[in-house]
Design an enzyme around this catalytic site. Structure first.
Site, PDB file in Angstrom:
ATOM      1  CD  GLU C  70     -72.691 -35.222 -32.622  1.00  0.00           C
ATOM      2  OE1 GLU C  70     -71.964 -35.965 -31.930  1.00  0.00           O
ATOM      3  OE2 GLU C  70     -73.201 -34.175 -32.178  1.00  0.00           O
ATOM      4  CG  PHE C  93     -74.507 -25.993 -34.097  1.00  0.00           C
ATOM      5  CD1 PHE C  93     -74.810 -24.679 -34.421  1.00  0.00           C
ATOM      6  CD2 PHE C  93     -75.125 -26.555 -32.992  1.00  0.00           C
ATOM      7  CE1 PHE C  93     -75.706 -23.938 -33.658  1.00  0.00           C
ATOM      8  CE2 PHE C  93     -76.024 -25.819 -32.229  1.00  0.00           C
ATOM      9  CZ  PHE C  93     -76.313 -24.509 -32.557  1.00  0.00           C
ATOM     10  CG  HIS C 139     -71.972 -23.880 -31.336  1.00  0.00           C
ATOM     11  ND1 HIS C 139     -71.114 -24.039 -30.292  1.00  0.00           N
ATOM     12  CD2 HIS C 139     -72.935 -24.827 -31.167  1.00  0.00           C
ATOM     13  CE1 HIS C 139     -71.531 -25.026 -29.507  1.00  0.00           C
ATOM     14  NE2 HIS C 139     -72.632 -25.518 -30.027  1.00  0.00           N
TER      15      HIS C 139
END
Lengths: 331, 376, 336
Positions: C70, C93, C139
């Site tokens: 990420e 998420f 999540h």
């Protein structure tokens, strides 16, 4: 055009003179900043680049207008080398209203889109990821440009650095990762913090070329960057260069540097200095006369005097503009 | 002494989507003598606030729904009595009504999406309201105004489809029609309407147009005089009234509630009729890609350039029956040109109504349309 | 106009914006799914199949599957945005913000300001929020209050298909970084959505329901919980005005205050945690600017101050429900 010979024949005399002028400009600028900071009046932190000039200048000699240089927080030298207006650079360090970033960024965030200079960045290592984005855009838009991301030995231990190397490699992005290993991440030695001691060896794990050069040798840096840039431009993907070097001053100004071995800086200044090495080489090879180099020294000295006088006299940003530039609609 | 009678006053159904309404305020007190057309109470629906008018004469003997009550369509609002009726009988009537009353099941699909037809390569949306009691009469076609759509006929189309089929159309660039208006001129818009009539509607219709829709209707009648059995022009931009150019520009460029609201208010005498949800519906419609460009083209080609042109001349050339209905307080298109119209034209000015006279006095306008067409 | 799910509306919005502007690209983990795997190359379209079909339509130059990195791809997206592309980066998420927080809050959010207005960062970060799938604390969070803290970001929380498509168009066309928060429990929600592209401006709250007794400000999925409560309260004769701010930055405080000035009562329903959230923020703004209009204390209906559990019964306790909203409304109405 009088072409230089031997090892250095890739560059014209004009280019060599320009490289020398660039390194001298950074040196005098930073030496002067050291003095001015000690005297007060320079806001915030400043991280000086003196000693490392061959690195930024050797990189920038290979860049075109289509390329992007990703700066680090040790930002003054690379900004000057990339050709940002030195008056605006000084004014930004002094946080003045017409500084490069209108006084919003300061010393560690010199950024000048029109010179292809991006993101002097306090988030060390991030420049590599941002550079991947510039490289992807250059490739998608077929500009022919590449991105060269400067990163220190400290930044080379960030996760984003390693993630971005991987991404650059699997997507074969036109990126050159230039690690300026100056021996210290703040006050912690690279020898301690880098497993195995060599950052360039990490390149192999990411399936890209990795070389190590003397960061005080302009010609060595130039050649390594030339090869990596050509590879990137040809669409063969990223490369990593580790340029080993030392800074002459502390991590930031005010750093007593008691962590450094006694005599280290003196040794580098005396025997490894990039300007001295450069002069010796071009004079010995009879490419440039001593007088020409001395004349440049004189001109640069005068320039820096004017740059500082101008910056010190310049006003701070208008307080009415305090909230400007947060969003694109703010104009 | 006449016949005695008890009449239930019920929550009306205004538009296909209306399942319930809220009583805002009674305009008459219990015990008042009322006559046909008298304004009885204000009812708020999802779309707007409207006044329920009396359709019977008598005494408003009882009010059973209070301000603030949210009631389903058909629910009892009050009781009107004619002649001598005892209060006991009224009580019994109410009791029986409430016991028997079952709100109509509102299916999810009640607000059916309009149909679409291909008219010369352009997708044009329309709705068909089958005659409840088909007597073979010529159908009625409604054309909405600038920036509107066929949903604006929610108080009229269903109600007037008692004896004849009613059609509503979305002009090109509006509603569910394609967002393409070519050069945006009246002949082009009229061509699309005619094209729809030719392709899927019927060749000869009575036409009702509001504002820009009135101008389109006039153009249609000039080009295809036989196809237009009669013309009802409401807030008749078609009669060459001067249009407020500032309104047009402001309406086109507004893309937020606060910007659009004053322009929506300008449409009504009672600016409260421009409810928040009406403004939001309009914004939703204006946001669709291509709408603003279409509106601008129509504005340039069919409104601004014609705004100062007196087209009363056109009306004199037409031979079908024409009636024009004006809201006396219209703040968008001035009614100054209601004067000096040919005597053959029915010229009706409605008090206390503005540019949206057909909404502000829906029942009255419906009656005018019905009577006028019947007389043709 | 036709009925579309939240998922379809977002997919359609992406397709239309990518057709409209060739500089729009899609980057993220499994946005296509299957890169280099030997099977289908467009296998997933994200774990919720929202971006399904885009690789086939726009090709690998514009739809890029990333490694699980990420920080790198978010940084890359920022760099690409600064270079004139319009990346839509998929942070699967929102809980994963932890691994690219620096990129989003120190790079993207500061880029324009810190560099004195030299740049535009037209970046959209699509990310899933919300509890309800029983997938525990990492999540299921609603982190839009975190994003909303940072000047320089814009934050969008569409509560239905219509808003999702229109706000996504605005996000992609916007010249600033926008965090677009999709509630994972809404993907199956169906609503009429125009087939044509349309853009809903940021900072314009939606009056989902009008009423004169209590203002209920509800965010994202909580709009539906608030509506359920409001319908039930209407039967008791209590009129609730339900307001969906739609974006938390910019926040349409004007509409909220306008409503509170009419009703005199405020209940805020938020699925984000009780502390330092939008509910607290909205309560503070109303207390500062409309205190004299209030007839009762403001009540926040939020989950308790706890990580989110996986067990269905505990997760149900976590998420605010209509009963809690009704209780809060009764309280501000003085009908305990």
């Amino acid at each position: 055009m009088d072409t230089a010979q031997g090892l250095i024949m890739k560059q014209s005399k004009t280019e060599l003179l320009s490289a020398y002028r660039g390194m001298r400009t950074i040196r005098i600028f930073e030496d002067r900043m050291h003095v001015e900071f000690a005297g007060g009046g320079v806001p915030g932190f400043v991280h000086l680049y003196a000693g490392q000039e061959a690195s930024a200048v050797g990189v920038c000699a290979n860049l075109t207008d289509a390329d992007i240089l990703l700066n680090t927080h040790r930002a003054h030298g690379p900004a000057i080398a990339r050709g940002a207006d030195i008056f605006a650079v000084a004014k930004e360090i002094y946080c003045r209203g017409d500084g490069l970033c209108r006084g919003r960024g300061g010393s560690a965030h010199l950024h000048d889109v029109k010179s292809g200079l991006w993101g002097a960045n306090s988030g060390v290592g991030s420049g590599v990821a941002l550079g991947c984005g510039a490289a992807l855009a250059a490739r998608n838009n077929e500009t022919g440009g590449i991105a060269v991301a400067l990163v220190g030995d400290g930044g080379a231990n960030q996760g984003v650095f390693l993630e971005a190397m991987n991404l650059a490699s699997i997507w074969k992005l036109p990126v050159v990762i230039m690690v300026e290993n100056n021996g210290y991440a703040e006050a912690t030695a690279a020898d301690y913090a880098i497993a195995g001691g060599d950052i360039h060896k990490r390149a192999a794990a990411f399936d890209m070329p990795g070389v190590v050069v003397d960061g005080h040798d302009y010609f060595a840096v130039y050649d390594a960057v030339l090869e990596a840039a050509e590879r990137a431009r040809a669409g063969h993907g990223p490369s990593l260069i580790e340029a080993k070097q030392r800074r002459y001053y502390g991590h930031f100004e005010g750093d007593a540097q008691s962590y450094r071995p006694k005599g280290e800086v003196e040794e580098y200044r005396k025997n490894r200095d990039c300007l001295k090495q450069f002069r010796q080489k071009v004079i010995l090879d009879d490419l440039i006369a001593t007088a020409e180099l001395d004349a440049i020294d004189g001109e640069v000295g005068e320039l820096i005097d004017r740059v500082y006088a101008d910056a010190i006299a310049a006003p701070f940003p208008s307080e009415g503009e305090f909230m400007q530039y947060i969003y694109a609609t703010d104009t | 002494m006449g016949d005695s009678n008890i009449i239930a006053l019920m929550m009306p159904k205004w538009g296909m989507a209306m399942a319930s309404g809220k009583v805002v305020d009674w305009l008459v007190d219990e015990g008042t003598q009322i006559s046909v057309g008298e304004e009885l109470l204000e009812i708020e629906t999802e779309k707007t606030v409207n006044v329920l008018e009396a359709i019977d004469t008598g005494t408003l003997s009882r009010i059973t729904a209070q301000s603030g009550d949210e009631l389903p369509v058909g629910a009892l609002l009050g009781v009107i009595t004619q002649g001598g009726v005892s209060s006991k009988s009224v009580e019994a009537f109410i009791l029986e009504f409430q016991e028997r009353f079952v709100p109509e099941e509102v299916s999810e699909e009640v607000d059916t999406a309009p149909l679409n037809a291909d008219v010369d390569g352009l997708s044009i949306a329309y709705r068909k309201y089958e005659a409840k009691n088909d007597q073979g009469k010529l159908p009625l076609l409604f054309i909405h105004g600038f920036g509107g759509n066929q949903d604006g006929w929610m108080y009229h189309a269903a109600e007037l489809s008692e004896n004849r089929t009613v059609y509503t159309i979305d002009l090109p660039g509006h509603g569910a029609s394609e967002k393409e208006v070519a050069d945006g001129t009246l002949p082009n818009l009229a061509k699309a309407v005619y094209g729809l009539m030719e392709t899927v509607l019927e060749p000869r219709v009575h036409v009702v147009g509001h504002s820009l829709g009135a101008a389109v209707a006039v153009e249609l009648a000039i080009q295809f005089p036989y196809q237009v059995a009669s013309l009802t022009l409401i807030s008749g931009a078609g009669a060459g009234t001067s249009v407020d150019k500032q309104y047009i520009e402001g309406f086109i460029s507004a893309n937020r509630r606060k910007q659009l609201k004053p322009y929506m208010q300008q449409l009504f005498v009672n600016s409260e009729l421009a409810t928040r949800s009406m403004v939001e519906d309009m914004l939703d419609a204006k946001r669709i890609e291509g709408v603003e460009e279409c509106l601008r083209k129509i504005s340039d080609a069919a409104i601004i350039s014609l705004g100062d042109v007196d087209i009363r001349g056109n009306l004199t050339r037409l031979t079908m029956p024409i009636q024009i209905i004006w809201g006396k307080e219209d703040r968008v298109a001035s009614i100054v040109e209601a004067k000096n119209l040919p005597a053959s034209i029915e010229n009706i000015i409605v008090d206390d109504a503005g540019h949206m006279v057909h909404i502000e006095a829906a029942r009255k306008v419906n009656n005018l349309i019905a009577e006028f067409i019947k007389s043709v | 106009m036709s009925k579309k799910t939240y998922r379809q509306a977002i997919n359609e919005g992406l397709v239309q914006e990518m057709h409209r502007d060739p500089s729009v690209i899609l980057i993220g983990e499994d946005v296509a799914g299957g890169a280099g795997a030997g099977g289908d190359v467009d296998a997933w379209g994200g774990p919720m199949a929202v971006t399904k079909g885009l690789l086939s339509e726009f090709g690998p130059k514009r739809v890029l599957d990333t490694p699980i990195s990420e920080a790198a791809y978010m940084g890359l997206a920022i760099g690409a945005a600064a270079s004139g592309l319009r990346p839509v980066a998929d942070l699967m998420f929102n809980d994963f913000i932890g691994v690219c927080f620096d990129q989003i809050v120190n790079q993207a959010a500061k880029y324009r300001y810190m560099y004195g207005g030299q740049d535009r960062i037209p970046l959209t970060v699509r990310t899933m929020i919300g509890a309800g799938l029983g997938i525990s604390s990492q999540h299921s969070q609603c982190l839009y209050p975190v994003f909303s803290y940072f000047a320089g970001l814009k934050v969008v929380i569409p509560s239905g298909p219509y808003d999702a498509k229109g706000l996504l168009a605005s996000a992609i066309r916007d010249d600033d970084p926008v965090i677009f928060c999709e509630h994972k429990m809404l993907y199956e929600m169906v609503e009429e959505v125009p087939d044509e592209p349309y853009a809903i401006p940021f900072g314009e709250a939606k009056f989902v329901r009008e009423g004169e007794d209590v203002t209920i400000v509800a965010l994202s999925r909580m709009v539906h919980i608030a509506m359920e409560a409001a319908e039930s309260l209407a039967k008791e004769g209590i009129g609730c005005e339900v307001i969906d701010p739609r974006t938390t930055t910019p926040l349409d405080t004007e509409s909220i205050i306008e409503s509170v000035e009419e009703t005199g009562r405020l209940v805020i329903v938020d699925e984000a945690g009780p502390r330092c959230g939008m509910a607290s923020e909205i309560a503070a703004v109303v207390a500062e600017e409309a205190f004299s209009a209030l007839n009762a204390p403001i009540i926040k209906v939020t989950p308790p101050y706890t990580p989110i559990p996986a067990a269905p019964n505990l997760e149900k306790l976590y998420i605010p429900d209509a009963g809690q909203v009704i209780t809060a409304v009764h309280k501000v109405m003085g009908r305990e």
